[in-house]
Design an enzyme around this catalytic site. Structure first.
Site, PDB file in Angstrom:
ATOM      1  N   HIS A   1      -6.137 -11.659  49.164  1.00 31.93           N
ATOM      2  CA  HIS A   1      -6.218 -11.412  50.603  1.00 31.93           C
ATOM      3  C   HIS A   1      -5.571 -10.075  50.954  1.00 31.93           C
ATOM      4  O   HIS A   1      -6.168  -9.229  51.632  1.00 31.93           O
ATOM      5  CB  HIS A   1      -5.530 -12.556  51.356  1.00 31.93           C
ATOM      6  CG  HIS A   1      -5.568 -12.425  52.848  1.00 31.93           C
ATOM      7  ND1 HIS A   1      -6.463 -13.120  53.622  1.00 31.93           N
ATOM      8  CD2 HIS A   1      -4.825 -11.682  53.711  1.00 31.93           C
ATOM      9  CE1 HIS A   1      -6.270 -12.820  54.889  1.00 31.93           C
ATOM     10  NE2 HIS A   1      -5.269 -11.935  54.975  1.00 31.93           N
ATOM     11  N   GLU A   2      -4.342  -9.879  50.496  1.00 31.55           N
ATOM     12  CA  GLU A   2      -3.618  -8.655  50.853  1.00 31.55           C
ATOM     13  C   GLU A   2      -4.254  -7.418  50.229  1.00 31.55           C
ATOM     14  O   GLU A   2      -4.256  -6.336  50.841  1.00 31.55           O
ATOM     15  CB  GLU A   2      -2.148  -8.768  50.433  1.00 31.55           C
ATOM     16  CG  GLU A   2      -1.415  -9.977  51.001  1.00 31.55           C
ATOM     17  CD  GLU A   2      -1.577 -10.135  52.502  1.00 31.55           C
ATOM     18  OE1 GLU A   2      -1.599  -9.117  53.221  1.00 31.55           O
ATOM     19  OE2 GLU A   2      -1.673 -11.294  52.962  1.00 31.55           O
TER      20      GLU A   2
ATOM     21  N   GLU B   1      -8.585  -9.498  59.434  1.00 34.07           N
ATOM     22  CA  GLU B   1      -8.244 -10.795  58.853  1.00 34.07           C
ATOM     23  C   GLU B   1      -9.456 -11.619  58.446  1.00 34.07           C
ATOM     24  O   GLU B   1      -9.411 -12.356  57.466  1.00 34.07           O
ATOM     25  CB  GLU B   1      -7.358 -11.586  59.824  1.00 34.07           C
ATOM     26  CG  GLU B   1      -6.045 -10.887  60.177  1.00 34.07           C
ATOM     27  CD  GLU B   1      -5.182 -10.583  58.954  1.00 34.07           C
ATOM     28  OE1 GLU B   1      -5.480 -11.090  57.857  1.00 34.07           O
ATOM     29  OE2 GLU B   1      -4.219  -9.820  59.104  1.00 34.07           O
TER      30      GLU B   1
END
Length: 840
Positions: free
Chosen positions: A276-277, A299
């Site tokens: 995700h990051e 996001e």
């Protein structure tokens, strides 16, 4: 510090952001170095802004430099620049300085233009003691000894100038950690930093990060633009992780893995968070949303791509099946509420910005991208992504920029669609469609309405008239592996199927962000397929049928007998995703029926469903990833519903572990720990608490934190809740975990609510950022199901300061109302059906 800025219009005002800083001096110079007079300054604390008025004008098309001398404090608030600590192997406390600036906390570290569209290049220098070292977004350029000028033993690190980026991505860490390093296939240095005693737990993260970086560079067709990427395990961290460009920070439990001690589920969680990051290094960092109303561009993308990345590097984890479980279903559950919000939502001040870091921006954003990729095809989708990143790198964008890039890619193929026309219906309005399906011989009638909230918001007059451009997919009995597609662009459409089609299932693999309501005969056909030949449908389709049926019952559209009859097929189900879906809904029913007469019937029914798969899986260790996940789901459910053999085995293993005789498999620990605490005594609780204090394994500490909330003794529960007010006992980042674990425990429901009421102001002042207050409200109230409880919650919060938790509070209140509605409408029907159709 100094800020060089470019003026586009003549002005005599400069407006900066600042929060909790003491400004000592300003110095303004023009491009020739001439000092300009600042006539006066004013700080607006409410808006977190500083206003500077110059005596003369600042002229357009010129650069100016503003020097500022200021003081700020290193806090423990988990935002801005704060202090974290850990205890090393010599039992000494070691300190580190960390930053967390998203969304609006850079202004708490230094005066700045703290809005995402005001990008800049940053040149960072840090003075530190020689027994620490500093990290920042860019590599170290040089280090100077400044002890002669300041204090003996001090060094000053100068870092390379950053690329153009937003303030919320600036970061630095000063620590004494150890590191391990690898390189990507293109030679980018990837390092993981952790406390020295825990660096052996960093190998998994380093391996995942390196492979994910290679995947993203190939998938996006755009190289990572920085020379290095650091990942840091931070002992105190409010969020799960933060995507600072080149210096990503994580909670320890979100990055550290001990292969001998960390469960399969926790390893998967770590891989997902890392992916995700790292997706943000492109989506959010290289290309950034223009304003926070487009947060989903950051996001939603990262939440979608994290699953694609992990699915690519570890294929046997079947991540895209799990995507619907963790993303689509959770987003649908929130978006059905009248207190939801659109994906693109107007926000103005910092408190509003923080409130939209939720399942809509993350999970609905991810789900509609998954749906869109299915419409366009992966290759066209990838071409659009590459074009979007290349066209807008180092810039700011809005949704329309992305839609245009995808439309261009689609026009260059045989699948020409106007993406904006479709996707505006999914991002600009809240909620989602309910697709009604009926059949008249060969003709299938498809109709859409907005999914009906039980308690519709009267202040939203457009809500009942909403329509979507819906990509409808389905499979049929002729070949359940072949998907068919059509567009529902208006309120209804018809299509034809051959006479030989016995049944069809809409929304293939739950790839679309909508729910389906069939006419009664079609529900009967699909139920019959589940009961007689469930593998005719994919695991995702079986899960989505259960998810739709239970949800439609909850809002009063479908009789509870339909999902209950479907459940009977689970005796033959051996796939994780359908079971996890079913158990999520059954757990909800157990919670709101905890003190009701139908609870006994429901528990008996669940025991009958679980017994065959429980007997087959047992406690023997599994080798396949998804089998391990299924086993954990089944054993946990067996214990919760009171299956004696499961409880006996779990408590036996707990006592062996407590006596340090036999280690427990990591995949069984959560069940064993919670069962041992639930059926144990104070001595068991105290021993487990001691093991929590001694553990150096982050995933283990997380399991123990959750397990301790399972106690049945009210005194132990109350004491545990009170521990959250003492940061020497419970770190502020873990308060939510403790409160939620206690609230899920039947004896803890009432105690949790009472604790929250009595300590509201204290909890409000626990500065864990956006990740604290709202979820605590939800944990304390969402399981309530009586009018008395509803009135009490409404009365309390009508007078309480809820900070930025207004939207989540409204959602919790609506959830209570929905719980009451279901009990009034379906409780008796559920109990009677179970009694009539089973031996319960």
């Amino acid at each position: 510090m100094g800020i060089t800025f470019y003026v586009t219009e003549e002005t005599n005002f400069i407006i900066l952001h600042s929060r909790n800083l003491t400004i000592n001096e300003y110095l303004l110079r023009d491009v020739r170095g001439k000092e300009l007079t600042i006539r006066r300054s004013h700080e607006c604390i409410e808006l977190q802004q500083i206003y500077l008025e110059t005596r003369g004008s600042l002229f357009p098309y010129q650069n100016y430099t503003l020097g500022i001398r200021f003081d700020g404090n290193l806090t423990e608030s988990l935002e801005g620049v704060y202090m974290s600590k850990y205890t090393n192997s010599k039992n000494r406390t070691r300190f580190l300085a960390v930053t967390h600036f998203e969304p609006t906390y850079a202004r708490a570290a230094f005066p700045c233009f703290d809005e995402p569209h005001l990008k800049a290049k940053f040149k960072i220098s840090i003075i530190r003691h020689r027994d620490h070292f500093a990290l920042s977004n860019m590599p170290l350029e040089k280090t100077e000894d400044v002890g002669f000028f300041l204090e003996r033993g001090l060094l000053q690190d100068h870092f390379q100038e950053t690329v153009q980026m937003s303030t919320y991505l600036v970061a630095f860490v000063v620590c004494d950690f150890s590191k391990i390093t690898n390189k990507t296939s293109r030679g980018v240095s990837v390092s993981v930093y952790a406390p020295p005693d825990q660096i052996t737990q960093a190998s998994f993260a380093l391996d995942v990060a390196t492979k994910v970086m290679d995947f993203y560079e190939d998938f996006f067709g755009v190289p990572y633009p920085l020379p290095k990427l650091d990942l840091v395990a931070v002992p105190d961290f409010g969020a799960g992780a933060m995507e600072n460009w080149g210096l990503v920070t994580y909670r320890e439990a979100a990055i550290l893995v001990d292969p001998e001690q960390t469960s399969t589920k926790s390893q998967q969680y770590v891989a997902i968070v890392i992916a995700h990051e790292l997706a943000h290094q492109w989506f959010g960092n290289l290309v950034t949303m223009d304003w926070w109303n487009e947060l989903w561009l950051n996001e939603g993308f990262a939440s979608f791509l994290e699953y694609k990345a992990v699915n690519s590097i570890i294929g046997n984890w079947r991540m895209m099946d799990q995507f619907i479980l963790e993303k689509t279903q959770t987003a649908l559950a929130l978006d059905e509420l009248s207190t939801s919000h659109p994906v693109s939502v107007s926000v103005d001040d910092p408190s509003e910005i923080e409130s939209i870091f939720d399942a809509i921006s993350y999970n609905k954003g991810a789900s509609i991208l998954y749906m869109l990729e299915g419409v366009l095809g992966e290759e066209i989708f990838k071409q659009g992504l590459t074009n979007y990143l290349e066209t807008n790198k180092y810039l700011n964008t809005v949704s329309d920029n992305f839609w245009e890039c995808l439309s261009i890619a689609a026009r260059n193929s045989s699948n020409d669609v106007h993406v904006k026309t479709i996707m505006d219906t999914w991002t600009q309005q809240m909620g989602f469609p309910l697709i009604y399906i009926s059949r008249d011989e060969k003709i299938v009638h498809v109709k859409q309405e907005m999914f009906p909230s039980i308690f519709r918001n009267s202040n939203d007059p457009e809500r009942p008239n909403s329509t979507w451009k819906v990509p409808v997919s389905f499979v049929t009995s002729i070949d359940p592996t072949r998907e068919f597609h059509l567009w529902l662009n208006g309120s209804s459409v018809d299509f034809e199927v051959p006479d030989s089609v016995v049944w069809f299932k809409m929304n293939s693999k739950q790839s679309g962000f909508y729910r389906v309501m069939y006419e009664e005969s079609l529900w009967a056909q699909l139920t019959d397929i589940l009961l007689k030949n469930h593998t005719s449908l994919s695991a995702a389709d079986r899960a989505s049928l259960l998810d739709d049926a239970f949800t439609l019952n909850r809002v009063g559209i479908l009789n509870v007998s339909t999902p209950l009859l479907m459940l009977k097929y689970l005796e033959k189900e051996r796939d994780h995703v359908p079971w996890a879906t079913a158990l999520r809904h059954l757990n909800y029913l157990q919670q709101i029926l905890s003190l009701r007469k139908a609870k006994e019937n429901l528990v008996c029914f669940i025991q009958k469903l679980i017994t065959p798969v429980y007997n087959e899986l047992g406690w023997k260790l599994r080798t396949k990833h998804v089998e391990k996940l299924l086993q954990e789901e089944i054993l946990s459910a067996a214990v919760k519903i009171g299956m004696v053999p499961a409880i006996s085995q779990a408590t036996k293993l707990f006592q062996q572990w407590r006596g340090a005789k036999t280690p427990i498999s990591p995949d069984l620990r959560e069940i064993v720990y919670s069962t041992g605490i639930r059926y144990g005594d104070k001595s068991d609780w105290d021993t487990t608490w001691k093991k929590l204090q001694e553990s150096k394994i982050s995933s283990e500490k997380r399991l123990l934190l959750k397990a301790l909330g399972s106690a049945m003794d009210p005194w132990l529960i109350q004491r545990y809740l009170e521990f959250t007010l003492d940061q020497n006992k419970i770190r502020s980042q873990d308060i939510r975990t403790v409160v939620d674990s206690v609230a899920q425990n039947s004896p803890g429901n009432l105690l949790t609510w009472r604790f929250v009421k009595l300590n509201w102001n204290k909890l409000l002042n626990v500065e864990g950022g956006i990740h604290s207050i709202g979820p605590i409200v939800n944990a304390a109230t969402s399981r309530m199901a009586t009018n008395l409880e509803l009135s009490e919650v409404e009365a309390f919060f009508s007078k309480a300061d809820v900070g930025h938790g207004h939207r989540l509070l409204d959602q919790s209140l609506e959830t209570i109302r929905n719980n009451i509605f279901w009990l009034e409408k379906s409780e008796d029907l559920l109990g009677n059906w179970i009694k009539s159709n089973t031996m319960c």
